[in-house]
Write an enzyme that holds these catalytic residues in place. Structure first.
Site, PDB file in Angstrom:
ATOM      1  CG  ASN A  69      -8.597   9.773  -2.370  1.00 35.07           C
ATOM      2  OD1 ASN A  69      -8.577   8.938  -3.270  1.00 35.07           O
ATOM      3  ND2 ASN A  69      -7.781   9.731  -1.342  1.00 35.07           N
TER       4      ASN A  69
ATOM      5  CD  GLU B 194      -5.219   7.748  -4.547  1.00 36.23           C
ATOM      6  OE1 GLU B 194      -5.713   7.191  -5.532  1.00 36.23           O
ATOM      7  OE2 GLU B 194      -5.337   7.321  -3.400  1.00 36.23           O
TER       8      GLU B 194
ATOM      9  CG  PHE C   9      -2.279  -5.471  12.746  1.00 33.91           C
ATOM     10  CD1 PHE C   9      -2.759  -4.465  13.566  1.00 33.91           C
ATOM     11  CD2 PHE C   9      -0.922  -5.686  12.709  1.00 33.91           C
ATOM     12  CE1 PHE C   9      -1.897  -3.685  14.325  1.00 33.91           C
ATOM     13  CE2 PHE C   9      -0.044  -4.924  13.466  1.00 33.91           C
ATOM     14  CZ  PHE C   9      -0.534  -3.910  14.272  1.00 33.91           C
TER      15      PHE C   9
ATOM     16  CE  LYS D 154      -3.405   3.820  -7.060  1.00 35.21           C
ATOM     17  NZ  LYS D 154      -3.872   4.650  -5.966  1.00 35.21           N
TER      18      LYS D 154
HETATM   19  P1  ADP Z   1      -4.216   3.996  -2.616  1.00 40.18           P
HETATM   20  O1  ADP Z   1      -5.054   4.566  -3.707  1.00 40.18           O
HETATM   21  O2  ADP Z   1      -4.252   2.497  -2.611  1.00 40.18           O
HETATM   22  O3  ADP Z   1      -4.479   4.601  -1.285  1.00 40.18           O
HETATM   23  P2  ADP Z   1      -1.852   5.689  -2.948  1.00 40.18           P
HETATM   24  O4  ADP Z   1      -1.270   5.960  -4.271  1.00 40.18           O
HETATM   25  O5  ADP Z   1      -2.643   6.771  -2.328  1.00 40.18           O
HETATM   26  O6  ADP Z   1      -2.711   4.338  -3.020  1.00 40.18           O
HETATM   27  O7  ADP Z   1      -0.681   5.269  -1.980  1.00 40.18           O
HETATM   28  C1  ADP Z   1      -0.929   4.805  -0.672  1.00 40.18           C
HETATM   29  C2  ADP Z   1       0.334   4.839   0.149  1.00 40.18           C
HETATM   30  O8  ADP Z   1       1.371   4.086  -0.468  1.00 40.18           O
HETATM   31  C3  ADP Z   1       0.934   6.198   0.342  1.00 40.18           C
HETATM   32  O9  ADP Z   1       0.352   6.889   1.397  1.00 40.18           O
HETATM   33  C4  ADP Z   1       2.387   5.862   0.604  1.00 40.18           C
HETATM   34  O10 ADP Z   1       2.549   5.431   1.924  1.00 40.18           O
HETATM   35  C5  ADP Z   1       2.629   4.686  -0.284  1.00 40.18           C
HETATM   36  N1  ADP Z   1       3.208   5.087  -1.590  1.00 40.18           N
HETATM   37  C6  ADP Z   1       2.536   5.214  -2.748  1.00 40.18           C
HETATM   38  N2  ADP Z   1       3.369   5.581  -3.751  1.00 40.18           N
HETATM   39  C7  ADP Z   1       4.597   5.693  -3.224  1.00 40.18           C
HETATM   40  C8  ADP Z   1       5.897   6.034  -3.768  1.00 40.18           C
HETATM   41  N3  ADP Z   1       6.082   6.314  -5.031  1.00 40.18           N
HETATM   42  N4  ADP Z   1       6.934   6.048  -2.915  1.00 40.18           N
HETATM   43  C9  ADP Z   1       6.773   5.732  -1.611  1.00 40.18           C
HETATM   44  N5  ADP Z   1       5.605   5.396  -1.062  1.00 40.18           N
HETATM   45  C10 ADP Z   1       4.512   5.372  -1.852  1.00 40.18           C
END
Ligand code: ADP
Length: 661
Positions: A290, A288, A348, A116
């Site tokens: 994927n 990020e 859950f 990340k």
């Molecule tokens: P992962 O790789 O674990 O899926 P992500 O970075 O994609 O992590 O984030 C997953 C979720 O977390 C996002 O869809 C969002 O709901 C929440 N999230 C992540 N970063 C933020 C942020 N800076 N502000 C608000 N919500 C966030």
């Protein structure tokens, strides 16, 4: 094009890849562990290779065995699916070294996007808008607090190696940063063997909207519109849709172009997804990328008409994209629900067991992607997803309506599942209006979810259905006893349906094709359709309204479920119903004076000693379950009585950890 491919995965995604391969005339090789010897993906593939014991670390994650399986069977390429090895750079490298094609991006793109912190730096350099924050790894509480104060609260603490919603915490104060940093680092270390944690701004009322990209090996890169995945539980997606009900065409274009810019910056090929967080003013920030096929790819397939797996195969085989950005048109609306083996009424918690019944719905605009079958077992070893239910319609309202009906008809028995909960989401006014944020579930279901009783006419229809079924079966039984002399029995016409606290007096009359139910006010409700007691599902009409209702018999009562609501109905003679109030009711034990473990897990630590007074909201104990540290807090001010569990001991669900004085 390849003649034969191996799928280095299991479950629905392995079956999904096999489906397209078959259509293209490509032979398929499945791999499987002990637990999956009878799995659907093994049955559907042309060949299957055993790769080890049930834990994925001994099978689906063992690179050498998978490469060996491909070599042995002559597979020319490997599709990794999602999860497992799909985003492991070393896996793509190992395949390349063995002369086997990887159906995905090149190793360096996987590596660049796998972290990340690193990927955010790269995105910034490519001109992609990123969440404001500090891109160093934090080690001390003081440093973390200082950075957080610079960024401004609230902030999010994130594990750089995190994924799947794990290793993330919101902090709204310096105190929460201190508390959260340790916990996030511990979680990151135990889940990802990497304790680097960084901080970024927490975007308030966030929506998760992601862009699907598709690129060939020659630098042609397209975006296939977006998917909105804001409906999440603990940062994990539950419902996804395409397009997003929120984006303007301008924002869509801007996000699409940034996603393409990022893909080009890492020389991306194959299908990939660039995730963004979007605020209420349509400002968007990169989260990020994927570098694989996503769980929710079907919604994009339905609105673009493209088969993403087919394109992944073509691209890996060296074909050029024959489409241009102008060819990509989004038509209609698609929604995906993830069906999990989990129990919403118990926070859950995952549910395992044998699917004694598994009958997915069929119908126009309904797609089911699954890797199980009736009689299959949901094991504790893998992701507890049972199926993905995807519906398509000309409009969002039509796709929603089809989803709701399809969920009504989805028969799953033998394991706990979230079908009713998914349907309750479909019925939320907030869902219909498209007013989504990642907090929707937490806000709408603060106490978790237990199917509520329907109201008004919806309740009356279920009551009529319960009575009609009962009458049908009583008459059938009477017909049988009629053959034995002396056992003649004429079923009564009057019944009382006890549903919850309510007593509904009805009269039932058998007619051609069903039963007519008359209520106390003289209203007649015509129940039409098959009413046999042996059916777990009613598919017919009540008062002219098409209804699909799940019916679960539990002893003398039946649970009827529709539209995310349920009643527990008990049909009896009116006199019996009157006497019911005289029956003793077994009172459940008073658990309000105890701290119970909400899940099976390990008691990591206690935050209180006997005799201590703890304020509401303060921690009492930490329980680790499913790689997450869960802080159990006091719900009100309490004084600790006896402590009954020791740190380091394992806890069963509902085991008493401590008593309050
Ligand atoms: P992962 O790789 O674990 O899926 P992500 O970075 O994609 O992590 O984030 C997953 C979720 O977390 C996002 O869809 C969002 O709901 C929440 N999230 C992540 N970063 C933020 C942020 N800076 N502000 C608000 N919500 C966030």
């Amino acid at each position: 094009m390849f003649d034969k491919i191996l799928i280095a995965n299991r479950g629905e995604i392995a079956c999904r890849v096999i489906r397209t391969a078959k259509r293209l005339g490509i032979k398929t090789v499945a791999v499987y562990s002990d637990a999956d010897a009878d799995a659907l993906h093994v049955r559907e593939a042309d060949e299957a290779v055993y790769i080890g014991e049930s834990p994925s670390a001994s099978s689906y994650l063992v690179i050498d065995r998978i490469v060996e399986a491909a070599r042995k069977t002559g597979a020319q390429a490997v599709h990794p699916g999602y999860g497992f090895l799909s985003e492991k750079k070393v896996f793509a490298e190992a395949l390349a070294a063995a002369g086997i094609a990887f159906i995905g991006p090149r190793p360096h793109a996987i590596g660049a996007m796998g972290d990340k912190i690193e990927s955010k730096k790269l995105a910034r350099a490519a001109g992609v808008s990123t969440v404001p924050g500090y891109l160093g790894s934090l080690t001390s509480d003081d440093e973390a607090v200082k950075v957080a104060e610079e960024i401004g609260f609230p902030v999010m603490l994130k594990a750089s190696a995190g994924g799947g919603g794990k290793g993330m915490r919101i902090a709204r104060s310096a105190k929460e940063v201190r508390e959260g940093l340790r916990a996030t680092m511990n979680e990151a270390k135990s889940s990802f063997a990497d304790d680097r944690v960084f901080i970024e701004k927490y975007i308030e009322q966030p929506r998760h909207i992601e862009i699907q990209v598709l690129a060939d090996q020659f630098g042609n890169t397209l975006y296939l519109g977006e998917r909105e995945c804001s409906i999440q539980r603990r940062h994990q997606k539950v419902i996804e849709e395409a397009p997003s009900p929120f984006l303007t065409p301008q924002t869509r274009k801007a996000m699409g172009e940034q996603a393409v810019a990022l893909a080009k910056a890492v020389d991306y090929c194959s299908a990939g997804t660039v995730e963004f967080i979007v605020d209420k003013d349509q400002n968007f920030y990169f989260l990020e990328m994927n570098t694989r096929l996503q769980v929710e790819h079907p919604v994009t397939e339905l609105v673009t008409g493209l088969d993403l797996v087919e394109w992944m195969l073509r691209i890996a085989a060296g074909e050029k994209l024959t489409l241009t950005q102008d060819d990509i048109k989004l038509t209609g609306w698609a929604i995906e629900s993830r069906l999990y083996a989990e129990d919403p009424s118990r926070g859950f918690l995952p549910s395992i067991g044998r699917l004694s019944k598994f009958r997915p719905p069929v119908g126009e605009g309904v797609r089911v992607d699954t890797g199980v079958y009736e009689g299959a077992e949901i094991s504790m070893f893998y992701d507890p997803m049972i199926a993905k239910l995807i519906t398509y319609g000309a409009t969002r309202a039509e796709a929603t309506e089809r989803m709701s009906l399809a969920l009504d008809g989805f028969e799953v028995r033998g394991v706990g599942h979230n079908v009713e909960f998914l349907n309750a989401l479909m019925h939320l006014p907030r869902f219909a209006s498209g007013d989504l944020t990642t907090n929707l579930i937490a806000e709408e279901f603060p106490e978790g979810y237990v199917a509520p009783s329907p109201k008004g006419e919806a309740l009356n229809r279920l009551v009529a259905l319960a009575a009609a079924r009962h009458m049908t079966s009583v008459v059938r039984d009477a017909g049988m006893s009629g053959r034995t002399a002396g056992k003649l029995y004429t079923p009564p016409k009057e019944w009382t349906v006890v549903a919850g606290e309510g007593h509904h007096k009805v009269a039932a009359k058998l007619v051609d094709g069903g039963v007519d139910i008359t209520d106390g006010q003289g209203n007649i409700r015509k129940v039409r359709g098959e009413l046999g007691q042996h059916l777990d599902r009613f598919d017919g009409f009540v008062d002219g309204v098409a209804m699909v209702v799940q019916i679960d018999r539990r002893g003398t009562t039946s649970r009827l479920v529709q539209g995310g609501c349920a009643i527990q109905a008990w049909v009896m003679a009116p006199r019996a119903a009157e006497l019911l109030s005289l029956m003793p009711v077994k009172a459940p034990p008073d658990t309000s004076k105890m701290l119970l473990s909400p899940m099976p897990g390990l008691l990591v630590s206690l935050a209180a000693v006997e005799g201590q007074t703890i304020k509401a909201g303060e921690p009492l104990a930490v329980v680790e379950a499913m790689k997450m540290e869960n802080v159990l807090r006091a719900e009100r001010d309490v004084t600790i009585g006896k402590i009954l569990a020791k740190p380091g001991s394992s806890l069963a669900v509902d085991q008493v950890i401590m008593e309050f004085a």
